[in-house]
Design a protein around this motif. Structure first.
Motif, PDB file in Angstrom:
ATOM      1  N   PRO A  27     -35.381 -18.372  20.883  1.00 49.10           N
ATOM      2  CA  PRO A  27     -35.259 -19.190  19.678  1.00 49.10           C
ATOM      3  C   PRO A  27     -33.820 -19.365  19.222  1.00 49.10           C
ATOM      4  CG  PRO A  27     -36.288 -17.064  19.162  1.00 49.10           C
ATOM      5  CD  PRO A  27     -36.137 -17.127  20.647  1.00 49.10           C
ATOM      6  N   VAL A  28     -32.947 -18.428  19.555  1.00 45.25           N
ATOM      7  CA  VAL A  28     -31.548 -18.558  19.120  1.00 45.25           C
ATOM      8  C   VAL A  28     -30.809 -19.573  20.003  1.00 45.25           C
ATOM      9  CG1 VAL A  28     -29.377 -17.357  18.764  1.00 45.25           C
ATOM     10  CG2 VAL A  28     -31.519 -16.220  18.199  1.00 45.25           C
ATOM     11  N   PHE A  35     -24.676 -18.900  21.275  1.00 44.99           N
ATOM     12  CA  PHE A  35     -25.431 -17.968  22.090  1.00 44.99           C
ATOM     13  C   PHE A  35     -25.895 -18.671  23.364  1.00 44.99           C
ATOM     14  CE2 PHE A  35     -29.346 -15.437  23.006  1.00 44.99           C
ATOM     15  CZ  PHE A  35     -28.683 -14.252  23.245  1.00 44.99           C
ATOM     16  N   ALA A  66     -32.673  -9.931  18.743  1.00 45.34           N
ATOM     17  CA  ALA A  66     -33.565  -8.832  19.126  1.00 45.34           C
ATOM     18  C   ALA A  66     -35.032  -9.167  18.904  1.00 45.34           C
ATOM     19  CB  ALA A  66     -33.205  -7.536  18.395  1.00 45.34           C
ATOM     20  N   CYS A  67     -35.372 -10.436  18.936  1.00 43.02           N
ATOM     21  CA  CYS A  67     -36.770 -10.820  18.671  1.00 43.02           C
ATOM     22  C   CYS A  67     -37.675 -10.559  19.860  1.00 43.02           C
ATOM     23  CB  CYS A  67     -36.845 -12.281  18.289  1.00 43.02           C
ATOM     24  SG  CYS A  67     -36.570 -13.380  19.680  1.00 43.02           S
ATOM     25  N   ARG A  68     -37.117 -10.381  21.043  1.00 45.52           N
ATOM     26  CA  ARG A  68     -37.860 -10.034  22.259  1.00 45.52           C
ATOM     27  C   ARG A  68     -38.759 -11.129  22.810  1.00 45.52           C
ATOM     28  NH1 ARG A  68     -39.590  -4.068  23.376  1.00 45.52           N
ATOM     29  NH2 ARG A  68     -39.263  -3.063  21.420  1.00 45.52           N
ATOM     30  N   CYS A  70     -37.817 -13.257  24.816  1.00 47.38           N
ATOM     31  CA  CYS A  70     -37.444 -13.341  26.233  1.00 47.38           C
ATOM     32  C   CYS A  70     -38.261 -12.362  27.073  1.00 47.38           C
ATOM     33  CB  CYS A  70     -35.951 -13.099  26.403  1.00 47.38           C
ATOM     34  SG  CYS A  70     -35.343 -11.654  25.514  1.00 47.38           S
ATOM     35  N   ALA A  81     -34.123  -7.869  26.179  1.00 50.23           N
ATOM     36  CA  ALA A  81     -33.748  -7.508  24.809  1.00 50.23           C
ATOM     37  C   ALA A  81     -33.154  -6.100  24.761  1.00 50.23           C
ATOM     38  CB  ALA A  81     -34.953  -7.620  23.880  1.00 50.23           C
TER      39      ALA A  81
HETATM   40  S1  SF4 Z   1     -34.210 -11.021  22.058  1.00 48.12           S
HETATM   41 FE1  SF4 Z   1     -34.168 -12.463  23.727  1.00 48.12          FE
HETATM   42  S2  SF4 Z   1     -35.187 -14.282  22.962  1.00 48.12           S
HETATM   43 FE2  SF4 Z   1     -34.634 -13.035  21.184  1.00 48.12          FE
HETATM   44  S3  SF4 Z   1     -32.633 -13.780  20.554  1.00 48.12           S
HETATM   45 FE3  SF4 Z   1     -32.256 -12.069  21.945  1.00 48.12          FE
HETATM   46  S4  SF4 Z   1     -32.040 -13.051  23.913  1.00 48.12           S
HETATM   47 FE4  SF4 Z   1     -33.009 -14.564  22.615  1.00 48.12          FE
END
Ligand code: SF4
Ligand code: SF4
Ligand code: SF4
Lengths: 421, 421
Positions: A27-28, A35, A66-68, A70, A81
């Motif tokens: 999402p970022v 990013f 850090a939303c994970r 990915c 993450a």
């Molecule tokens: S945890 Fe993964 S999906 Fe979430 S912002 Fe970081 S790199 Fe992007």
């Protein structure tokens, strides 16, 4: 057969097949050039970070929220993450921590100090001038939904003040710092539900789970908190008692994130892990065993449900949804948004506030699309709840508050118990 | 209790789940991540090359008939004549989803479409947006890239096309026509072109550089959610036939198809459990009762009457191997057809037309697509297997991947749920 969870984080980077699925869903990366995306800052840049080298080759990894998401979509099980979290820790070790992030890491202390005189603290902190100064001096986003200290006193105070049910069936409750200082209503609802089901609730001494520190790269301090909790709670786990938490993010940290990120998997952490439950997960387990009282009263309303990224990171399915669908009249609608954007302390940072709001738009749009007569939304994470309220101006309730209401124990509007013991 | 759990969310799994759910069955998908569909060109290959032959196939459905006679264990042979109906069903479904597909003008022929490096690739059905790229058409091509966009090189494509006797020339346009961002992946670019204003800018520039009589090839980024409108709109404004050339991953035509299918599955009430890495199962006698996926606290159980394995082959992750030469099926540890000696996995030349024996490793099945052991006996009574995990085919080499995915996905879902064709 493989047990992905105990797979060493670093090893997983070799599993990357460069498919870019993670970059597609991050999402970022979707909203900012600052990013480049999970593949680049994660498995790719990690190749340049190994071998005891001190300087990190890039700092864009700091924009990872850090939303994970990915991890969730990666077809190869790369722990992106976690790789990013370790890289952030490397940057902190190298350059020191910005004062603001130091404060964010100390949510529990802030909670405690503010709750001494919450009205004054709220007034002192939540006025436009202080917020402006906080942004100018510390980089704390002026408009971000920083919670208010509860003016009804902390959860623990309430818990020990009131007489409690005694029973042979016992449950340990982990409330976390937000419930204690900002949303004691959530803890009260949890206790009411547990006692309604005939359980005696034990609230042992406990401290912050360490999430804000781990997210900001303060691994040493985070580890101390984790070990303190382990020492305080493991004896209950070893007695065979379930330890149930209403904050998905805290439970995630205690159960998996901390030990994995800090590389301290051992027999104790495993025993601790298997005693810990997310509240909805535990209720769903009762349901599966045929032991849940499903005598819910009707709650006639539409409730949009935002699945927080931390709830997803548990990989435990949708326990809140599974239980909410049993409530007659309740039309729960699961949203599809990847993240609300706030992600721990991410959206509180001035340079990241706009990014966070843009990320959140997907969730806000979903909620708006459910119609004007939607009164409440719901989400398992307090952080998500604050962000959703900020973005949609609709009240957001924890699933446990909805369960308590469906048992006839709780007033969702006024956020209080209908019957105090 | 669910009727069916599909393991895997590639094209096979999505199609299988859709087939069962549309017939009113209660279905769930359990998947480790989102995979193959994101590096998928979007087109449907049925048969591009006969096994062990370098001569491309002209009329795949007719050649499949020869193939099924010569190789009775090939998945197409097991399908027993249902392939062309399956393809018709797919075309109808894609139409409903707003992503129309078509084949060559001479019904039954393979199309010849340019690959991301300008090679000719045979395929049977293509999304509408790729049809004007058919290399058997006489009009010269203008291949347009965007300067600064990764992994799309119009000069390379045009040069390779010229070498093969197709008239093509290359041109570049600036990337900032469609985005302010400096670093975007294909999915971000596609979603930027959902915006009519950006399309208008692109159309105006294309108009300046194309010569009458030419058709225009662009990277496959012409819209994400509003793709159909985006394509019509651009063609109308430019006044020339426009076609998309699929890109390196993430491949937008594959992402569109995945999104559309997942959206439909949501409407049908199918839950897609992502990040659910299956780590175990429980069987009594020859019946599987549940599978377990990895989770933060304790493995998550998924129960159903029937299970459909659509996890993909070696490349998709359904089959794993290690350096000792061990090869195994990752969910049920099913018997595989594998070269005995690790030395026989690969041939000396990477592009050997006979392919590498290891990629033929797969799950052998009976006539109902139920996995069998070396003696032909059914392993479990309630398991089916479909797609790229099936033995006796090398779908990448044959260019039969999607044909097998769609047709076996539909056939197994029907067989498992006792549905009429
Ligand atoms: S945890 Fe993964 S999906 Fe979430 S912002 Fe970081 S790199 Fe992007
Ligand atoms: S999704 Fe996983 S395998 Fe694909 S590029 Fe990202 S980390 Fe690598
Ligand atoms: S607040 Fe929530 S969905 Fe949102 S970032 Fe959170 S955890 Fe993620």
């Amino acid at each position: 057969m493989h047990t992905a969870s105990w797979h060493s984080v670093g090893m997983t980077l070799d599993e990357c097949i460069k498919c870019n699925v993670c970059t597609t869903y991050c999402p970022v990366a979707a909203v900012t050039d600052k990013f480049p995306g999970p593949k680049y800052v994660g498995p790719q840049a990690q190749r340049f970070r190994e071998c005891g080298q001190i300087k990190s080759p890039d700092i864009s990894v700091d924009y990872c929220s850090a939303c994970r998401v990915c991890n969730e979509v990666c077809p190869s099980g790369v722990k992106i993450a976690e790789i990013n979290a370790r890289a952030k820790a490397q940057i902190v070790a190298d350059r020191g921590i910005p004062i603001r992030n130091w404060f964010f890491g100390r949510n529990e202390q802030l909670g405690r100090i503010g709750s001494i005189a919450p009205q004054i603290a709220n007034l002192g902190f939540h006025n436009p001038f202080s917020r402006l100064m906080a942004e100018k001096i510390m980089g704390v986003a002026r408009h971000a939904p920083i919670p208010h200290w509860s003016t009804e006193g902390s959860f623990r105070k309430w818990f020990f003040r009131t007489p409690r049910l005694k029973s042979d069936k016992k449950v340990v409750y982990f409330h976390g710092c937000s419930t204690n200082y900002y949303e004691p209503q959530v803890g009260k609802a949890a206790v009411a539900v547990l006692e309604h089901l005939g359980y005696e609730v034990i609230v042992p001494p406990q401290n912050c789970c360490g999430l804000p520190m781990l997210n900001n790269g303060e691994f040493r301090a985070g580890e101390k908190l984790y070990r303190d909790n382990l020492a305080k709670l493991l004896p209950y786990a070893d007695k065979g008692l379930p330890i149930v938490g209403t904050s998905v993010s805290c439970v995630l940290v205690l159960r998996e994130e901390a030990s994995e990120m800090l590389d301290i998997e051992n027999d104790q952490t495993r025993r601790f892990r298997s005693a810990l439950w997310d509240m909805s997960e535990w209720l769903r387990d009762l349901l599966d065993q045929g032991k849940l009282d499903t005598n819910f009263r009707e709650l006639k309303m539409i409730v949009p449900y935002h699945v927080s990224c931390q709830a997803r990171a548990h990989r435990m399915g949708r326990p809140s949804l599974d239980v909410m669908t049993l409530i007659p009249g309740l039309d729960v609608r699961e949203g599809n948004a990847k993240c609300c954007g706030l992600a721990g302390t991410y959206g509180y940072k001035a340079e990241k506030y706009d990014i966070a709001m843009e990320i959140g738009e997907e969730a806000f749009r979903f909620i708006r699309a459910q119609g004007d007569d939607v009164k409440f939304t719901t989400s398992d994470s307090e952080i998500c709840r604050w962000q959703l309220e900020h973005g949609t101006h609709k009240d957001c309730r924890a699933p446990i508050e909805i369960f308590a209401a469906a048992y006839g124990l709780y007033d969702l509007d006024r956020r209080r118990l209908l019957v105090e013991r | 209790m669910l009727d069916l759990i599909v393991i895997g969310a590639g094209l096979t799994g999505l199609i299988a789940a859709h087939t069962a759910a549309r017939a009113g069955k209660q279905v769930k998908i359990v998947t480790k991540g989102l995979g193959a569909t994101h590096w998928h060109a979007g087109s449907i290959d049925v048969l591009g090359y006969y096994p062990n032959s370098a001569t491309p196939v002209q009329r795949p459905l007719e050649t499949v008939r020869d193939l099924t006679r010569a190789r009775p264990q090939h998945p197409y042979a097991i399908l027993d004549g249902t392939l062309s109906d399956a393809l018709k069903n797919f075309v109808a479904l894609a139409q409903e989803l707003g992503l129309p597909y078509a084949g060559a003008a001479n019904d039954g022929d393979n199309l010849w479409l340019p690959s991301p490096v300008g090679a000719a690739r045979p395929t049977f059905l293509a999304p509408r947006a790729q049809l004007a790229g058919d290399l058997r058409r006489p009009e010269p091509m203008l291949i347009v890239g965007l300067r600064g966009m990764r992994d799309f090189y119009p000069e390379l494509i045009a040069e390779n096309l010229n070498k093969q006797g197709h008239r093509a020339r290359a041109a570049f346009l600036p990337l900032d026509l469609i985005t302010e961002r400096h670093d975007s992946n294909t999915v971000h670019l596609a979603s930027a072109l959902d915006d009519p204003a950006r399309r208008m800018k692109l159309a105006a520039e294309l108009k300046k550089i194309f010569q009458p009589g030419e058709r225009i090839g662009l990277p496959a980024i012409l819209g994400l959610d509003a793709h159909a409108v985006a394509l019509d709109d651009l063609q109308a404004q430019v006044g020339a036939p426009i076609f998309e050339i699929p890109t390196l991953p993430p491949s937008v035509p594959g992402v569109r198809l995945t999104n559309a299918l997942r959206h439909r599955l949501r409407q049908l009430g199918v839950r897609v459990e992502i990040n659910a890495d299956v780590i175990g199962f429980h069987a009594e006698k020859d019946r599987v009762l549940w599978i377990e996926s990895d989770a933060s606290g304790r493995p998550l159980k998924h129960r159903a009457e029937k299970f459909l394995l659509a996890t993909g082959g070696i490349l998709g992750g359904g089959i794993n191997s290690d350096h000792t030469g061990k090869v195994w099926e990752v969910v049920f540890n099913l018997p595989l057809t594998t070269p005995h000696d690790r030395g026989e996995w690969f041939r000396a030349r990477f592009f050997d037309p006979a392919g590498h024996p290891i990629f033929r490793a797969g799950v052998p099945v009976n006539r109902e697509f139920q996995p069998v052991d070396a003696n032909g006996g059914r392993v479990y009574e309630n398991i089916w297997a479909a797609g790229n995990i099936l033995a006796h085919t090398d779908p990448i080499l044959e260019r039969s991947l999607e044909g097998i995915a769609i047709a076996t996905g539909m056939a197994t879902a029907r067989s498992a749920c006792n549905l009429k064709p």
